[in-house]
Write a protein that holds these residues in place. Sequence first.
Motif, short mmCIF file in Angstrom:
data_model
loop_
_atom_site.label_atom_id
_atom_site.label_comp_id
_atom_site.label_asym_id
_atom_site.label_seq_id
_atom_site.Cartn_x
_atom_site.Cartn_y
_atom_site.Cartn_z
N UNK A 120 0.92 -1.27 -0.17
CA UNK A 120 0.11 0.00 0.11
C UNK A 120 1.01 1.37 0.00
N UNK A 121 0.68 2.05 -1.08
CA UNK A 121 1.65 3.19 -1.22
C UNK A 121 0.93 4.46 -0.95
N UNK A 122 1.51 5.53 -0.31
CA UNK A 122 0.97 6.75 -0.08
C UNK A 122 0.43 7.25 -1.38
N UNK A 123 -0.27 8.58 -1.44
CA UNK A 123 -0.74 9.14 -2.56
C UNK A 123 0.46 9.88 -3.25
N UNK A 124 1.52 10.10 -2.26
CA UNK A 124 2.56 10.94 -3.13
C UNK A 124 3.51 10.25 -3.97
N UNK A 158 8.25 -0.85 -13.56
CA UNK A 158 7.87 -2.11 -13.31
C UNK A 158 7.43 -2.94 -14.34
N UNK A 159 6.54 -2.42 -15.25
CA UNK A 159 5.84 -3.12 -16.05
C UNK A 159 4.58 -3.33 -15.60
N UNK A 160 3.52 -3.65 -16.29
CA UNK A 160 2.05 -4.19 -15.64
C UNK A 160 2.10 -5.32 -15.05
N UNK A 161 2.77 -6.52 -15.25
CA UNK A 161 2.92 -7.71 -14.51
C UNK A 161 3.52 -7.52 -13.07
N UNK A 162 4.65 -7.08 -13.01
CA UNK A 162 5.29 -6.58 -11.84
C UNK A 162 4.69 -5.72 -10.77
N UNK A 163 3.72 -4.90 -11.53
CA UNK A 163 3.12 -3.79 -10.72
C UNK A 163 1.59 -4.14 -10.17
N UNK A 164 1.31 -5.21 -10.84
CA UNK A 164 -0.05 -5.89 -10.42
C UNK A 164 -0.47 -5.87 -9.06
N UNK A 165 -1.48 -5.70 -8.36
CA UNK A 165 -1.71 -5.79 -7.19
C UNK A 165 -0.98 -4.54 -6.07
N UNK A 166 -0.35 -3.74 -6.66
CA UNK A 166 0.16 -2.50 -6.06
C UNK A 166 -1.09 -1.85 -5.52
N UNK A 207 -3.67 -1.31 -8.97
CA UNK A 207 -3.27 -1.73 -10.37
C UNK A 207 -3.57 -3.08 -10.54
N UNK A 208 -4.37 -3.20 -11.71
CA UNK A 208 -5.05 -4.43 -12.02
C UNK A 208 -4.19 -5.11 -13.21
N UNK A 209 -4.92 -6.04 -13.74
CA UNK A 209 -4.51 -6.69 -15.21
C UNK A 209 -4.16 -5.78 -16.08
N UNK A 210 -2.84 -5.92 -16.80
CA UNK A 210 -2.49 -4.84 -17.79
C UNK A 210 -2.31 -3.57 -17.58
N UNK A 258 -4.28 -1.65 -15.58
CA UNK A 258 -5.34 -0.99 -15.47
C UNK A 258 -5.59 -0.46 -14.03
N UNK A 259 -5.94 0.83 -13.51
CA UNK A 259 -6.36 1.22 -12.28
C UNK A 259 -7.82 0.79 -11.99
N UNK A 260 -7.85 0.11 -10.91
CA UNK A 260 -9.07 -0.21 -10.32
C UNK A 260 -9.55 0.30 -9.01
N UNK A 261 -10.58 1.24 -8.99
CA UNK A 261 -10.84 1.77 -7.67
C UNK A 261 -12.04 1.11 -7.11
#
Length: 381
Positions: free
Chosen positions: A255-259, A269-277, A373-376, A378-381
Amino acid sequence: MSSLTHAFRRFLPSLHRSLIALAVVACAGAAQADVVVAQVAPFSGPQAVTGRAIHAGVKLYIDSVNARGGVRGQRIKLVTRDDMQQPENTVRLVKEVVQQESPVALIGTVGTTNLEALARDGVLDKQRISMVGAVSGAASVAQSRTLRVVKASYHDEVGSLFKRLSQLGLNRVGVVFQDDGLGKDVNVGVDKAARQYGITIVNSTGYARNTTEVSTAVNNMLKANPQVIFLGATTAAAVQFVKQYGAAGGQATMYGMSIIDTDTLLKALGPDRARGYAFSVVLPLSSKTDREVVREFQRLRETANNPDLSARSMEGFIAAKALVKAIEKAPRLSADAVSTALDSASELDVGGYRLDFTKADRSGSRYVDFAMIGDGGKIVQ
């Protein structure tokens, strides 16, 4: 009549015409004078990515204002100074730009420690000049009357996150923080929220300011094995932590801060490594067009061709909109008048996002949400 008197009388009409011409030029020059806004921020060094992103958002809106004729027929001139994220540079350069450029306001200085240094020095109070969009969520910054923050505080972020984690049954948390004023304020919020929501902090590790040296924090989190890691970090360091922790096999949810600039993180990181952030959302997401301010940002961004525009630029864009509204409301174009207009701004709507600058002890907004950050990518809120 003497020849001298006669010559003087002959000269009077031409003198009169010259004085009129000079007056016309002076009036025209006054009408065309720029309204100066100044930004002192890091445009080089480890935090340059943030400084440039905030500046890009500010510039995007100011350019649009100038394109439609400026404010009261006067263009807004945005001047900058590079403080390289060094507090002593921030104070020195703010004094320099105030003296040299006479801005009606400042905008978008980055960093808790830098802003705290400005508040301690008192230069803004002495000059009766405000900064809109001070880039920090620290309580110490929000409590300064001359530093106007356009987003929720770090304590609001941490409190909302820990409440949500408690509801999900996730109570073992690790904290990575920048070891400076930012980290100090984050940890105050962490301690308070942990007690309130029954969260156990299994490890808390700092990293040096203005570096991306996070290997010690990575090793400590691997040993502590938390369910969730909260990143009270800046963008460049957060990217390195996520990269190194993932490469070492770490499994905790981030869980990262908004900054932390999610566009930069995703690109690095690319979408695969960033997924779940996952991350806090304290400003309207640039990808979610349910607010007018977002639609305006996206419309202007399409033709701006500015590589520095990113998710973080929304903060600068909103700050610029708020400042222009205050300039339009001010009875005259002076720093003191603009500050007075901001003091009374209790319902400042910048397009579906409202700010209140009348509360002396908090930032202009308390809006907090979360996204992932979801698949591909995509930002999921």
